[in-house]
Design an enzyme around this catalytic site. Structure first.
Site, PDB file in Angstrom:
ATOM      1  N   LYS A 282       0.847  -1.186   0.000  1.00  0.00           N
ATOM      2  CA  LYS A 282       0.000   0.000   0.000  1.00  0.00           C
ATOM      3  C   LYS A 282       0.888   1.244   0.000  1.00  0.00           C
ATOM      4  O   LYS A 282       1.842   1.337   0.759  1.00  0.00           O
ATOM      5  CB  LYS A 282      -0.910  -0.009   1.228  1.00  0.00           C
ATOM      6  CG  LYS A 282      -2.024   1.025   1.189  1.00  0.00           C
ATOM      7  CD  LYS A 282      -3.047   0.772   2.284  1.00  0.00           C
ATOM      8  CE  LYS A 282      -4.215   1.753   2.187  1.00  0.00           C
ATOM      9  NZ  LYS A 282      -5.263   1.459   3.174  1.00  0.00           N
ATOM     10  N   GLU A 368     -19.109  -4.964  10.930  1.00  0.00           N
ATOM     11  CA  GLU A 368     -19.997  -4.149  11.748  1.00  0.00           C
ATOM     12  C   GLU A 368     -21.007  -4.975  12.541  1.00  0.00           C
ATOM     13  O   GLU A 368     -21.278  -4.690  13.711  1.00  0.00           O
ATOM     14  CB  GLU A 368     -20.731  -3.138  10.861  1.00  0.00           C
ATOM     15  CG  GLU A 368     -19.842  -2.081  10.236  1.00  0.00           C
ATOM     16  CD  GLU A 368     -19.155  -2.519   8.951  1.00  0.00           C
ATOM     17  OE1 GLU A 368     -18.404  -1.707   8.372  1.00  0.00           O
ATOM     18  OE2 GLU A 368     -19.371  -3.679   8.519  1.00  0.00           O
ATOM     19  N   ARG A 396     -25.003  -2.016   8.008  1.00  0.00           N
ATOM     20  CA  ARG A 396     -24.646  -3.423   7.859  1.00  0.00           C
ATOM     21  C   ARG A 396     -24.868  -4.216   9.148  1.00  0.00           C
ATOM     22  O   ARG A 396     -24.890  -5.442   9.125  1.00  0.00           O
ATOM     23  CB  ARG A 396     -23.181  -3.544   7.432  1.00  0.00           C
ATOM     24  CG  ARG A 396     -22.898  -2.883   6.103  1.00  0.00           C
ATOM     25  CD  ARG A 396     -21.453  -3.011   5.700  1.00  0.00           C
ATOM     26  NE  ARG A 396     -21.372  -3.514   4.333  1.00  0.00           N
ATOM     27  CZ  ARG A 396     -20.274  -4.012   3.797  1.00  0.00           C
ATOM     28  NH1 ARG A 396     -19.167  -4.094   4.488  1.00  0.00           N
ATOM     29  NH2 ARG A 396     -20.287  -4.438   2.560  1.00  0.00           N
TER      30      ARG A 396
END
Length: 639
Positions: A282, A368, A396
């Site tokens: 990343k 979540e 969610r």
């Protein structure tokens, strides 16, 4: 002319000599850095997939072949290479490119993505749909940047892995999920298992083993299978995916273009469900992002040499910082308080809590639903869990809120960040629905503060509330006030409203962020001879019945305002309550809020103005309400 100037669409990539792919990757990486440095936006994840994106568009016949990206912050490079390079500086601005993938923006965006871990499910549906129609094209899901920690990804893998449909998943592993080292042996294993000759021999051997006498054949197959599984178990993480029914390929160096092109070219000739494990870094190509990928996940405009952010006008802190700091102060005094977030510690400022109380801080990852039920379990033990999640992400976990928390009357506090207009992140991140979905939950206390101080007062009230769940919301914005220490702020009395201004012409019932512009609107109205009562309805449910009856009895014209959907929101709730209380009375009620539609990306202030949710817009609606009521009364009197 640069190479990127000649490459407008993926077909141009496929026409390039292979030796020019490296130059293209370097140029598209520089383009991404230049644009985000000037305009801001998601940064590190797309830098990490430059070579992967080039290789996928080189090998696959896009847009005929379908690439399904997981979350759009991986896809800036994809946008550059699919006809949107010139528009890239408009990304995340009003009328410009969307921050995430949009099917209506480009035929190359096979599936819209703003929330994590949807790619495998969607791509699997596309592959099955293709086969049901008898069509012939490839479907590839690209998942990564932490999304493999989401349960939805494994539900999809479990469903797809034991079918025979051709389907490929690319795991972009940038150290946010599993990450074994890349080395010569891993490269050898990858080249071996993707080699057409190897796979042909492998299939022939399996066929021969099946044809052998039962007493011998099954034994030989079992031995061969255990040997292969043992090697993979020792040298790769592929056993998990093999157990789920996927042929595991990898790990592959995600920055080696030749290896990527070779691997995908071979994979494209294979059949059945396949998972290609690609290791990326990343922030690749920008040293600061490589060293600190979390900070550089997204960036405000910055100097591309030093990395220093462009100077901003000094101002007050954002709500999230006020919340995070206040929660730490309250936890200093009460060891029962814990903080839970779902892969957004900096976005919710619970990273402040993690540094102050590491043993009481829990980042559950992109999970979540688990985070909510985990909080419910904590609450059964007398712990005080505060679940801080973006309003739109908490959707969610809605079933968990209803069944695991509210049904059991457990005292869990939900702090909903990015409530209302989230601005540049657009419709996937606008918190339009939390008022409506929380109002629908029995036993749920629903609140919203008018400023930073009241937000902390409500947080204190929520932590003291023992009779069921409690939620509060705040916007992606700076607080309008100077906020003292949370320890010096008194908890907001339960189910209380606050009358901020009194007038005889109409009543404005305002929620949260709409209270202050309602006050400003009332002052503008007063200059025109219209006097308005303004009520801060900080408790949406249960509401202040005494104040409600007082102000509703005194006014026939009532305007409700909320930074949430008008469909089944606070205004709809109040309209029902008002009409029931004033049964048979001639009432004029208007509800202001977010329309029954998805709000596009743009600046928060300009979007609120467009929607009539600034002071000027509220004043216009109030004038229309009073004028309409007066006109209607005059007509009745004339009749």
């Amino acid at each position: 002319m640069s190479l990127l100037d000649q490459v407008r669409f993926p077909a141009d990539i496929r026409a390039l000599p292979r030796e020019q792919l490296r130059q293209l990757a370097d140029e598209v990486r520089d383009r991404h850095i230049d644009v985000v440095a000037q305009k801001g936006g998601h940064f590190g994840a797309s830098l990490g997939v430059v070579e992967l994106t080039v290789a996928l568009h080189r090998v696959y016949d896009t847009p005929r072949d379908q690439l399904v990206w997981d979350t759009g912050h991986q896809a800036y490079i994809h946008k550059i290479l699919t006809g949107r390079n010139e528009q890239l500086p408009t990304i995340r601005t009003r009328g410009g490119l969307a921050p995430f993938l949009r099917r209506d923006e480009s035929e190359y965006d096979a599936f819209g993505a703003g929330h994590a871990a949807t790619s495998i499910s969607a791509a699997w549906g596309m592959a099955v749909g293709r086969d049901l129609k008898g069509a012939d094209f490839d479907v590839v899901a690209i998942i990564g940047d932490g999304s493999m920690g989401c349960g939805l990804a494994y539900e999809a893998l479990n469903n797809a892995g034991h079918k025979s449909n051709d389907f490929t998943v690319v795991l972009n592993d940038n150290d946010m999920s599993i990450g074994p080292a890349v080395g010569a042996l891993n490269k050898y294993l990858t080249s071996m298992v993707t080699n057409p000759a190897y796979n042909k021999v492998r299939d022939v051997v399996k066929d021969v083993l099946h044809r052998a006498p039962r007493s011998l054949g099954h034994l030989m197959e079992e031995v061969a299978g255990k040997l292969e599984d043992g090697v993979k178990h020792m040298l790769t993480p592929g056993m998990l995916f093999e157990a789920l029914g996927f042929r595991y390929i990898g790990p592959v160096d995600g920055h080696d273009l030749d290896e990527l092109v070779d691997t995908f070219s071979r994979v494209r000739q294979m059949s059945g469900p396949i998972l290609v494990h690609v290791l990326t870094q990343k922030g690749k190509g920008f040293h600061l992002a490589e060293d600190d990928p979390w900070t550089w996940h997204a960036a405000s405009p910055f100097d591309k040499i030093s990395g220093a952010a462009h100077a901003k006008k000094a101002g007050r802190p954002r709500y999230q910082k006020v919340f995070g700091k206040g929660l730490v102060e309250l936890a200093d005094e009460d060891p029962r308080i814990v903080a839970i977030t779902a892969a957004m510690p900096d976005g919710t400022s619970t990273d402040l809590f993690s540094r102050a109380h590491a043993d009481r801080y829990f980042d559950v990852g992109i999970a979540e639903g688990h985070g909510v039920t985990f909080a419910a379990g904590l609450a059964t033990q007398g712990i005080k869990p505060v679940v801080a999640i973006y309003s739109t992400f908490l959707q969610r976990g809605y079933d968990n809120i209803v069944h695991d928390v509210a049904l059991q009357d457990l005292p869990v506090v939900f702090g909903m960040d990015r409530a209302g207009i989230a601005g540049a992140d657009g419709p996937t991140h606008n918190g339009a629905f939390d008022i409506a979905y929380m109002l629908a939950v029995p036993n749920m206390t629903v609140t919203a503060g008018k400023n930073g101080t009241e937000t902390l007062a409500l947080l204190r009230a929520g932590l003291q509330h023992e009779e069921g769940p409690f939620c509060l919301r705040w916007p992606r914005d700076s607080v309008p006030d100077e906020v003292p220490s949370a320890l010096t702020i008194e908890p907001t009395p339960h189910a209380s409203w606050e009358v901020l201004r009194r007038g005889s012409d109409l009543c404005i019932l305002a929620v949260g962020t709409m209270v202050l512009p309602a006050i400003d609107a009332a002052q503008e109205l007063a200059a025109r001879g219209i006097e308005a009562t303004v009520v801060n309805c900080r408790y949406l449910k249960p509401y202040d019945r005494a104040v409600f009856e007082e102000v509703v009895s005194a006014h026939d014209r009532i305007l409700t305002i909320e930074e949430g959907t008008v469909t089944n929101g606070f205004g709809a709730f109040m309209t029902r309550e008002i009409t029931a209380f004033r049964r048979g009375a001639a009432l004029h009620i208007e509800t202001l809020g977010l329309p029954d539609d998805f709000i596009e990306h743009g600046g928060r202030g300009e979007l609120l103005a467009d929607l009539g949710l600034d002071a000027a817009g509220i004043a216009r609606s109030a004038r229309a309400l009073t004028d309409g009521a007066a006109t209607g009364r005059s007509a009745r009197e004339t009749a």
